[in-house]
Scaffold this motif. Structure first.
Motif, PDB file in Angstrom:
ATOM      1  N   TYR A 188       0.834  -1.214   0.000  1.00 49.58           N
ATOM      2  CA  TYR A 188       0.000   0.000   0.000  1.00 49.58           C
ATOM      3  C   TYR A 188       0.863   1.256   0.000  1.00 49.58           C
ATOM      4  N   LEU A 189       1.951   1.238   0.767  1.00 46.45           N
ATOM      5  CA  LEU A 189       2.814   2.411   0.899  1.00 46.45           C
ATOM      6  C   LEU A 189       3.958   2.437  -0.110  1.00 46.45           C
ATOM      7  N   ASN A 190       3.978   1.434  -1.005  1.00 44.77           N
ATOM      8  CA  ASN A 190       5.051   1.324  -2.006  1.00 44.77           C
ATOM      9  C   ASN A 190       6.420   1.201  -1.339  1.00 44.77           C
ATOM     10  N   LEU A 191       6.514   0.281  -0.399  1.00 44.94           N
ATOM     11  CA  LEU A 191       7.753   0.077   0.339  1.00 44.94           C
ATOM     12  C   LEU A 191       8.189  -1.384   0.277  1.00 44.94           C
ATOM     13  N   ASP A 192       9.468  -1.608   0.515  1.00 42.49           N
ATOM     14  CA  ASP A 192       9.975  -2.961   0.680  1.00 42.49           C
ATOM     15  C   ASP A 192       9.558  -3.463   2.059  1.00 42.49           C
ATOM     16  N   ARG A 193       9.093  -4.708   2.118  1.00 38.23           N
ATOM     17  CA  ARG A 193       8.586  -5.238   3.383  1.00 38.23           C
ATOM     18  C   ARG A 193       9.648  -5.254   4.471  1.00 38.23           C
ATOM     19  N   THR A 194      10.851  -5.680   4.129  1.00 35.10           N
ATOM     20  CA  THR A 194      11.921  -5.743   5.128  1.00 35.10           C
ATOM     21  C   THR A 194      12.243  -4.354   5.665  1.00 35.10           C
ATOM     22  N   ALA A 195      12.328  -3.387   4.762  1.00 43.45           N
ATOM     23  CA  ALA A 195      12.616  -2.010   5.172  1.00 43.45           C
ATOM     24  C   ALA A 195      11.497  -1.459   6.053  1.00 43.45           C
ATOM     25  N   LEU A 196      10.263  -1.796   5.708  1.00 46.41           N
ATOM     26  CA  LEU A 196       9.120  -1.352   6.510  1.00 46.41           C
ATOM     27  C   LEU A 196       9.188  -1.946   7.908  1.00 46.41           C
ATOM     28  N   SER A 197       9.437  -3.240   8.005  1.00 49.22           N
ATOM     29  CA  SER A 197       9.499  -3.904   9.309  1.00 49.22           C
ATOM     30  C   SER A 197      10.604  -3.315  10.184  1.00 49.22           C
ATOM     31  N   LYS A 198      11.750  -3.033   9.582  1.00 46.51           N
ATOM     32  CA  LYS A 198      12.857  -2.432  10.337  1.00 46.51           C
ATOM     33  C   LYS A 198      12.471  -1.058  10.857  1.00 46.51           C
ATOM     34  N   GLU A 199      11.803  -0.269  10.022  1.00 46.79           N
ATOM     35  CA  GLU A 199      11.423   1.084  10.433  1.00 46.79           C
ATOM     36  C   GLU A 199      10.356   1.050  11.517  1.00 46.79           C
ATOM     37  N   LEU A 200       9.422   0.117  11.432  1.00 47.21           N
ATOM     38  CA  LEU A 200       8.409  -0.027  12.482  1.00 47.21           C
ATOM     39  C   LEU A 200       9.078  -0.343  13.820  1.00 47.21           C
ATOM     40  N   SER A 201      10.079  -1.230  13.795  1.00 47.04           N
ATOM     41  CA  SER A 201      10.804  -1.572  15.021  1.00 47.04           C
ATOM     42  C   SER A 201      11.516  -0.351  15.591  1.00 47.04           C
ATOM     43  N   LYS A 202      12.132   0.442  14.724  1.00 46.31           N
ATOM     44  CA  LYS A 202      12.812   1.656  15.164  1.00 46.31           C
ATOM     45  C   LYS A 202      11.815   2.654  15.769  1.00 46.31           C
ATOM     46  N   MET A 203      10.673   2.797  15.129  1.00 39.04           N
ATOM     47  CA  MET A 203       9.657   3.741  15.607  1.00 39.04           C
ATOM     48  C   MET A 203       9.107   3.302  16.968  1.00 39.04           C
ATOM     49  N   LYS A 204       8.992   1.992  17.155  1.00 39.59           N
ATOM     50  CA  LYS A 204       8.540   1.458  18.443  1.00 39.59           C
ATOM     51  C   LYS A 204       9.596   1.732  19.516  1.00 39.59           C
ATOM     52  N   LYS A 205      10.860   1.523  19.172  1.00 38.78           N
ATOM     53  CA  LYS A 205      11.959   1.778  20.097  1.00 38.78           C
ATOM     54  C   LYS A 205      12.050   3.256  20.449  1.00 38.78           C
ATOM     55  N   ASP A 206      11.758   4.127  19.490  1.00 37.73           N
ATOM     56  CA  ASP A 206      11.810   5.576  19.703  1.00 37.73           C
ATOM     57  C   ASP A 206      10.583   6.113  20.436  1.00 37.73           C
ATOM     58  N   GLY A 207       9.634   5.227  20.733  1.00 39.44           N
ATOM     59  CA  GLY A 207       8.454   5.640  21.491  1.00 39.44           C
ATOM     60  C   GLY A 207       7.413   6.396  20.692  1.00 39.44           C
ATOM     61  N   LEU A 208       7.439   6.229  19.362  1.00 38.84           N
ATOM     62  CA  LEU A 208       6.457   6.903  18.519  1.00 38.84           C
ATOM     63  C   LEU A 208       5.176   6.082  18.373  1.00 38.84           C
ATOM     64  N   ILE A 209       5.347   4.769  18.344  1.00 41.89           N
ATOM     65  CA  ILE A 209       4.206   3.874  18.169  1.00 41.89           C
ATOM     66  C   ILE A 209       4.414   2.625  19.012  1.00 41.89           C
ATOM     67  N   ASP A 210       3.333   1.884  19.172  1.00 46.93           N
ATOM     68  CA  ASP A 210       3.396   0.539  19.731  1.00 46.93           C
ATOM     69  C   ASP A 210       2.484  -0.314  18.870  1.00 46.93           C
ATOM     70  N   TYR A 211       2.765  -1.590  18.793  1.00 54.27           N
ATOM     71  CA  TYR A 211       1.942  -2.433  17.935  1.00 54.27           C
ATOM     72  C   TYR A 211       2.099  -3.900  18.285  1.00 54.27           C
ATOM     73  N   GLN A 212       1.088  -4.657  17.920  1.00 53.78           N
ATOM     74  CA  GLN A 212       1.096  -6.110  17.997  1.00 53.78           C
ATOM     75  C   GLN A 212       0.334  -6.603  16.785  1.00 53.78           C
ATOM     76  N   LYS A 213       1.063  -7.147  15.834  1.00 55.62           N
ATOM     77  CA  LYS A 213       0.485  -7.546  14.547  1.00 55.62           C
ATOM     78  C   LYS A 213      -0.166  -6.327  13.882  1.00 55.62           C
ATOM     79  N   ASN A 214      -1.501  -6.362  13.660  1.00 59.92           N
ATOM     80  CA  ASN A 214      -2.132  -5.223  12.980  1.00 59.92           C
ATOM     81  C   ASN A 214      -2.852  -4.285  13.953  1.00 59.92           C
ATOM     82  N   HIS A 215      -2.567  -4.437  15.238  1.00 63.47           N
ATOM     83  CA  HIS A 215      -3.134  -3.547  16.259  1.00 63.47           C
ATOM     84  C   HIS A 215      -2.073  -2.514  16.630  1.00 63.47           C
ATOM     85  N   PHE A 216      -2.388  -1.233  16.413  1.00 62.39           N
ATOM     86  CA  PHE A 216      -1.414  -0.164  16.582  1.00 62.39           C
ATOM     87  C   PHE A 216      -1.866   0.862  17.618  1.00 62.39           C
TER      88      PHE A 216
END
Length: 221
Positions: A188-216
């Protein structure tokens, strides 16, 4: 099919149409329902759509698939939402996209011919539905505009934040579910899946988001 009048009246095309008017209108529109399994193609790119589709249960993705196996998800449609209405209303308009079930789904199809011509027995109902078509078209434009906003940022983080912020606002809460798994979100976002997953992990570590599967959860600062 057992007709759920209350369900239909909550959808855009049947808004303002009374329960007594629904069945004659459905008959004029030559309604039919079809069941689709998860992953099954509901409509194929290159086909001519003659019917408007309504998701009665389940959900589907609008996908653009090229000859090299690349997939772009343009939007997700869920229960109570319509698809293919624009192409069904145009004569011989070829679908440029695939509509693919994301779960076991039931779809109601309505032949568009009745909406293009005068039918004395259902003129009043048809007029209401034609009017509702405008609202449906405007809402679809907003959905497509939303995707442009989500994919406009230059960074992966910017795209993710744009999308999640929109979803949080629509949900009216900082915690919400999205309709995509990781691969679908990447498409949907025109991104590579691996790159997206890495960025989500970084954003979670930075305290911007939290998530569990598709619950954000979007964490305000």
């Amino acid at each position: 099919m057992d007709i759920d009048y209350a369900f239909l009246q909550k959808t855009l095309l049947f808004r303002t149409i009374s329960e007594e008017e629904i069945m004659p209108l459905l008959l004029a529109l030559q309604y039919r329902t079809t069941l689709f399994e998860k992953g099954e193609t509901i409509l194929s790119a290159g086909s001519i759509a003659d019917s408007i589709g309504l998701i009665v249960s389940g959900g589907a993705d609008i996908q653009l698939n090229d000859e090299w196996g690349n997939r772009t998800i343009l939007s997700h449609i869920s229960e109570g939402q319509y698809f293919a209405e624009t192409y069904a209303m145009l004569d011989h308009a070829m679908l440029p996209v695939d509509v693919v079930a994301t779960e076991d789904s039931k779809v109601l199809f309505l032949k568009a011919d009745a909406l293009k011509q005068d039918m004395p027995e259902t003129d009043a109902q048809i007029a209401k539905m034609r009017s509702n078509m405008l609202s449906l078209a405007l809402k679809k434009n907003l959905v497509l505009s939303g995707r442009i906003f989500h994919t406009a940022p230059k960074t992966i983080r910017g795209k993710v934040l744009a999308y999640l912020t929109t979803e949080a606002r629509q949900a009216g809460t900082e915690m919400f579910d999205i309709p995509f798994d990781r691969q679908q979100l990447a498409d949907y976002l025109n991104l590579d899946r691996t790159a997206l997953s890495k960025e989500l992990s970084k954003m979670k570590k930075d305290g911007l988001i939290d998530y569990q599967k598709n619950h954000f959860k979007v964490i305000a600062h």
